[in-house]
Design a protein around this motif. Structure first.
Motif, short mmCIF file in Angstrom:
data_model
loop_
_atom_site.label_atom_id
_atom_site.label_comp_id
_atom_site.label_asym_id
_atom_site.label_seq_id
_atom_site.Cartn_x
_atom_site.Cartn_y
_atom_site.Cartn_z
N VAL A 83 44.78 66.59 81.07
CA VAL A 83 45.10 67.43 82.22
C VAL A 83 43.95 67.35 83.21
O VAL A 83 42.79 67.30 82.81
N GLU A 84 44.29 67.29 84.48
CA GLU A 84 43.25 67.30 85.53
C GLU A 84 42.93 68.77 85.81
O GLU A 84 43.06 69.25 86.94
N MET A 85 42.58 69.49 84.75
CA MET A 85 42.36 70.93 84.82
C MET A 85 41.22 71.25 83.86
O MET A 85 40.79 70.40 83.09
N ASP A 86 40.76 72.48 83.89
CA ASP A 86 39.75 72.92 82.93
C ASP A 86 40.28 72.75 81.50
O ASP A 86 41.49 72.84 81.25
N GLY A 87 39.37 72.51 80.57
CA GLY A 87 39.73 72.35 79.17
C GLY A 87 40.52 73.51 78.59
O GLY A 87 41.22 73.36 77.59
N ALA A 88 40.45 74.69 79.22
CA ALA A 88 41.23 75.84 78.74
C ALA A 88 42.73 75.52 78.85
O ALA A 88 43.52 75.92 77.99
N TRP A 89 43.10 74.79 79.90
CA TRP A 89 44.50 74.40 80.06
C TRP A 89 44.85 73.25 79.10
O TRP A 89 45.98 73.13 78.65
N ALA A 90 43.86 72.42 78.78
CA ALA A 90 44.07 71.39 77.76
C ALA A 90 44.40 72.08 76.44
O ALA A 90 45.31 71.65 75.70
N LEU A 91 43.66 73.16 76.14
CA LEU A 91 43.93 73.90 74.91
C LEU A 91 45.34 74.52 74.95
O LEU A 91 46.04 74.56 73.94
N TYR A 92 45.74 74.97 76.14
CA TYR A 92 47.09 75.54 76.29
C TYR A 92 48.14 74.49 75.92
O TYR A 92 49.11 74.78 75.21
N GLU A 93 47.93 73.25 76.37
CA GLU A 93 48.91 72.19 76.04
C GLU A 93 48.93 71.92 74.53
O GLU A 93 50.00 71.71 73.95
N THR A 94 47.77 71.92 73.89
CA THR A 94 47.76 71.69 72.43
C THR A 94 48.48 72.84 71.73
O THR A 94 49.21 72.61 70.75
N TRP A 95 48.30 74.04 72.23
CA TRP A 95 48.93 75.22 71.62
C TRP A 95 50.46 75.12 71.73
O TRP A 95 51.18 75.32 70.75
N ILE A 96 50.94 74.77 72.93
CA ILE A 96 52.39 74.58 73.13
C ILE A 96 52.91 73.51 72.16
O ILE A 96 53.94 73.68 71.52
N ARG A 97 52.14 72.43 72.05
CA ARG A 97 52.60 71.32 71.21
C ARG A 97 52.68 71.73 69.74
O ARG A 97 53.64 71.37 69.04
N LEU A 98 51.70 72.50 69.28
CA LEU A 98 51.73 72.93 67.87
C LEU A 98 52.87 73.92 67.62
O LEU A 98 53.39 74.00 66.51
N LEU A 99 53.27 74.66 68.65
CA LEU A 99 54.39 75.59 68.48
C LEU A 99 55.66 74.86 68.06
O LEU A 99 56.54 75.44 67.41
N ALA A 100 55.76 73.57 68.42
CA ALA A 100 56.96 72.80 68.05
C ALA A 100 57.09 72.69 66.53
O ALA A 100 58.20 72.51 66.02
N GLY A 101 55.96 72.78 65.82
CA GLY A 101 56.05 72.92 64.37
C GLY A 101 55.99 71.65 63.55
O GLY A 101 55.91 71.71 62.33
#
Lengths: 355, 389
Positions: A83-101
């Motif tokens: 992401v061309e964003m702060d790493g906090a948003w990178a963590l948000y994407e990893t969190w969304i991805r892990l929600l998929a299970g």
């Protein structure tokens, strides 16, 4: 009690914070990724998904993140994103991805070497290219306008702003991952010239090179790997209009929206780590988050003590996890921001297990 | 486990051109997004979150443009997320947006990707202003030469792909290049750029944007009941690998195989050549069509060029590839990946107009980036269970 769909932080690392590092961004990332997976008690091979947060303009190079994939160690090839964003948003994407299970472990990084270029030259370029960028106003100028609005509204005084900076830098003395720390004399500081009125040097963050990495896992895996996972109880981000002239600069409605969506108001928090790059922003954010007056903010020192752009938000989350792990509170909130005058805001609510 | 079905119910794109000086950056993305919303019969207020993708900010000179484009994309008071994974970014943008729906986080998500190459100089930006940039063609040429050497492909295969994709583009009203008089001879007569790639075997530089509206099972079924067929996502996959190290094969990268294998497993595909009806592959230089056919297991190793030679990948062939005209006909870099996913969705929805493949039920959309090291793919279908599993 965490359910199997919950996700926890299981490891993290924050690099040294320096005015000018001798390392490349890739080297900084190699170290924080190594340290964070070590801290989690796993290896790079155990990580199913990686997301990096960084900025080409800060690096001064197109596709700058491509070299950084070496630091992650994507071999065999990994599920990965940037992401061309702060790493906090990178963590948000990893969190969304892990929600998929379907996968269990992910890591996010944030990195920036602000020393590569002159922030005053770069930051006007994140503004509307037609109406705002040509003014040449950088983040500092826009922040000064916001501080002025707060002063005029009687929501803060210049002395209170200095007190926020003093408190942050005093707290930073105990944090090895800071750049500027230690007490200063309030009256002497208030007697100095403005850097950009009404902001003085102490109201500004240092220019920092640094990186951070946070490792997360789904509940079952987190329990298996880790004695004391730090649970992500809520995670949300919202944006608002770009042009500061179209916004009420006394408040941060996107912060309030994110806090609500993250369930911040469901229970009091023991502390907050906020991406306060300019001292007056703490006043706005405290109110937008609905924090109690005695809630400690930025015991790490915050961005006023070390401000690694593109990692500064992720560091807030890592610092919050550390404070929970070290028993300085059981429930905390971390905040990250992007854009002029707090345009876009992210809120992450973290909790340790009940003791 | 909270993986829920996700459907594409809206697709929009701009007319891609060398210079879209009639619109600002905001106007460009809004043009694509408005068309996608119209297709989905939604209004801006129906959208819960926006995911924006584009390749380097240095191309247009606007840093972190998701900040400025928040207004144009109606994202005030909503989550706005920005992706950048090199050339694959458009596809990754669609995939990240799909995850937001599949995990139940949001009900309706707008994915938008763009590039406005005329605002700057891509070649300059690729070299970060320091000069000495090989450019993408120069970087990929050795891989293509190596493919030819390994596979024993006749040298006409690249030009054949170039002709086919430009003929397909004549049927696509949004395509940038409209080369009505394209022929094998013309391609072979065009200037050699980076051997083996000639001028007419290379992608153009385009201004353009693409947008896709994604929604959940309920939204997809409602669209279907309303006579607006959705494209159901059967699987998504991404893979990255480092650019160079001893032992890496950049001609047939491991990441390309791993990404396809992961994708096919999710989609229930064991024989991609038979189970897929068509594919939109990221082919910026002609030879990448046979290369990706092999690296995604659609053709046997060394046999990708035979599918081209026999006309199987033509619009009227048995396995059409790049029905839209592909990247060879329109290349707004950041949008190019999402355009591939969008075309796959249009095909299974039966909404691809003149370049529609009759009866297309299952389609692959793919993009790659950097030194052939980032891969993003999805498979969409006209039903959630096209193989009667």
């Amino acid at each position: 009690m965490a359910s199997s769909d919950d996700i926890a932080i299981i490891g993290w690392a924050v690099s040294p914070m320096e005015r000018r590092t001798a390392k490349t961004e890739q080297q900084m990332l190699f170290e924080v990724v190594s340290d964070a997976v070590d801290h989690a008690g796993i290896t790079r091979a155990d990580v199913d998904f990686t997301v990096a947060g960084s900025c080409d303009y800060v690096a001064g190079q197109a596709f700058s993140f491509v070299q950084n994939i070496d630091a992650v160690g994507a071999w065999p090839p990994k599920r990965d994103s940037h992401v061309e964003m702060d790493g906090a948003w990178a963590l948000y994407e990893t969190w969304i991805r892990l929600l998929a299970g379907d996968i269990d472990v992910a890591l996010a990084t944030g990195s920036g070497r602000s020393s590569t270029a002159d922030p005053a030259l770069i930051y006007p370029m994140e503004m509307d290219p037609f109406y705002l960028a040509p003014l040449g106003a950088d983040a500092l100028s826009f922040s000064a306008l916001q501080a002025r609005a707060l002063l005029d509204a009687g929501k803060v005084t210049e002395r209170q702003m200095a007190e926020i900076a003093l408190r942050s830098r005093t707290s930073a003395k105990d944090n090895p991952h800071t750049q500027v720390s230690g007490e200063f004399d309030l009256d002497e500081a208030l007697a100095t010239d403005y850097v950009r009125a009404p902001l003085r040097k102490h109201d500004l963050p240092p220019i920092t090179d640094g990186a951070a990495c946070v490792v997360i896992a789904r509940a079952d895996k987190a329990r298996e790997i880790c004695q004391n996972p730090v649970w992500i109880k809520g995670f949300a981000h919202y944006s608002e209009l770009h042009n500061p002239g179209m916004r009420d600069l006394l408040t941060s409605p996107s912060t309030t929206l994110a806090a609500k969506a993250a369930g911040l108001d469901e229970a009091p928090v023991d502390f907050a780590e906020l991406q306060v790059a300019f001292s007056h922003e703490e006043v706005i954010l405290r109110e937008a988050l609905g924090l109690e007056d005695d809630t400690p903010v930025n015991r790490s020192g915050g961005p006023l003590a070390a401000n690694p752009v593109m990692a500064s938000g992720l560091v807030r989350i890592a610092e919050s996890a550390r404070q929970i792990r070290e028993g300085q509170g059981r429930r905390g909130v971390a905040h990250a921001t992007s854009g002029p005058c707090l345009q876009q805001n992210l809120v992450c609510v973290l909790e340790g297990d009940e003791r | 486990m909270s993986h829920q079905p996700c459907a594409v119910v809206g697709v929009g794109q701009t007319h891609h051109k060398t210079r879209r000086w009639d619109v600002s950056l905001g106007g460009l993305v809004r043009e694509a997004a408005s068309r996608a919303l119209e297709d989905a019969q939604m209004d801006w207020s129906d959208i819960d979150a926006v995911v924006l993708g584009k390749a380097p900010d240095l191309f247009e000179g606007v840093m972190k443009p998701e900040l400025y484009l928040t207004d144009a994309l109606g994202a005030h008071g909503k989550p706005m997320f920005r992706v950048h994974t090199a050339g694959s970014v458009g596809a990754t943008t669609g995939i990240v947006a799909a995850h937001h729906v599949e995990t139940g986080r949001h009900k309706r998500v707008l994915a938008v990707a763009y590039q406005k190459q005329s605002e700057g100089n891509a070649q300059f930006a690729l070299g970060s202003g320091r000069g000495g940039s090989l450019g993408a063609g120069g970087a990929f040429a050795p891989y293509m030469r190596s493919y030819i050497a390994r596979s024993g492909s006749p040298l006409d295969i690249g030009p054949m792909v170039a002709v086919k994709d430009r003929l397909n583009a004549l049927k696509n009203p949004y395509a940038h290049l409209k080369l009505a008089d394209i022929s094998l001879e013309k391609v072979k007569e065009s200037q050699m750029m980076w051997e083996p790639v000639r001028y007419l075997e290379s992608c153009p530089s385009s201004d353009g944007a693409c947008a896709v509206v994604l929604t959940d099972e309920e939204g997809g079924k409602a669209a279907a009941a309303d006579g607006r067929p959705p494209a159901w996502i059967l699987g998504t996959a991404v893979r990255s690998e480092p650019s160079t190290f001893p032992g890496r094969d950049p001609v047939t990268p491991q990441g390309a195989f791993d990404c396809a294998d992961d994708l096919y497993k999710q989609a229930g595909i064991t024989n991609p050549r038979e189970q897929l009806d068509c594919a939109e592959l990221y082919v910026p230089f002609s030879w990448y069509e046979p290369m990706w056919l092999e690296a995604h297991r659609i053709a046997e190793k060394g046999a990708g060029w035979k599918m081209v030679e026999s006309g199987e990948t033509a619009l009227d062939g048995d396995f059409p590839v790049n029905m839209s005209g592909g990247v060879l006909s329109s290349n707004p870099i950041g949008a190019s990946g999402l355009l591939r996913l969008a075309e796959a969705a249009l095909q299974v929805r039966g909404m691809a107009g003149e370049h529609q493949i009759d009866g297309a039920k299952v389609a692959l959309g793919q993009a790659y980036g950097a030194a052939a090291q980032y891969f993003s793919m999805w498979v969409v279908a006209n039903s959630l269970d096209p193989f009667g599993r």
